[in-house]
Scaffold this motif. Sequence first.
Motif, PDB file in Angstrom:
ATOM      1  N   ASP A 130     -17.537  80.409  42.519  1.00 50.06           N
ATOM      2  CA  ASP A 130     -18.273  81.631  42.215  1.00 50.06           C
ATOM      3  C   ASP A 130     -17.465  82.619  41.368  1.00 50.06           C
ATOM      4  N   HIS A 131     -16.267  82.246  40.945  1.00 52.17           N
ATOM      5  CA  HIS A 131     -15.421  83.141  40.135  1.00 52.17           C
ATOM      6  C   HIS A 131     -14.770  82.339  39.027  1.00 52.17           C
ATOM      7  N   ALA A 172     -18.400  78.317  47.844  1.00 51.81           N
ATOM      8  CA  ALA A 172     -18.833  79.612  47.319  1.00 51.81           C
ATOM      9  C   ALA A 172     -19.152  80.556  48.485  1.00 51.81           C
ATOM     10  N   GLU A 177     -20.251  88.539  51.002  1.00 54.47           N
ATOM     11  CA  GLU A 177     -21.546  87.966  51.382  1.00 54.47           C
ATOM     12  C   GLU A 177     -21.693  87.944  52.909  1.00 54.47           C
TER      13      GLU A 177
END
Length: 208
Positions: A130-131, A172, A177
């Motif tokens: 995710d990065h 992820a 989150e």
Amino acid sequence: MLGGTFDPVHLGHLRSAVELHEALGLDRVHMVPAASPPLRDTPRVTPEERLTLLRLGIGDTPGLVADSRELDREGPSYSADTLAELREEYGREARLVMALGHDAFLRLADWHAPERLFALAHVVVIERPDHQARLPASLTALIGNREVASTAALMAAPAGGLLRLSLPSRMAISATEVRHRLATGASVRYLLPEAVEAHLLTRGLYRH
Ligand code: ATP
């Protein structure tokens, strides 16, 4: 050493620590919660609670250690100070590694005494699905020609190298989150170890 805010610890941290332990053939991975992270907002829960969650998350996992040393120091939690302590404990010949995710790596040039980090340890960057942003120029300058292509090349010296690792289970999952889900009452099942989930829910942590 895998430092972090661990606000709260999740399976992305823990699975990365296990795979790092295996991939580099490390004796142990010190997971070190920052009492007062210099470049972030104040964490949602106290350092002691974050350490408790980390201990619950690690449980009896071989090779992983919940290391409380940054809770015992005054002032900002600088990784360079932690690495200096570990270097003192393990000795000059030991191969020390500071591991961090790609998102944290992007800001490394802004950390306290970044050159000193490389004098004390190798830096291992864990890719995160995710990065994936590109490196800023200040970071490219800091890295210079430190990057090596293999674990064997890294582990030939006690410190000073840079290795990017794509671990088998790239997850992820982020604490952001997890906090968001807890605040909205959504499920966090299978994002965290069950013992961590049970503790957070019982104590009502991150609910608001
Ligand atoms: P937040 O969402 O609050 O920024 P985080 O999930 O990135 O938190 P941190 O405690 O800041 O968690 O992370 C500690 C270290 O673990 C950092 O180097 C970070 O890049 C790395 N890390 C966090 N999540 C993952 C993941 N899913 N996979 C690999 N590395 C991770």
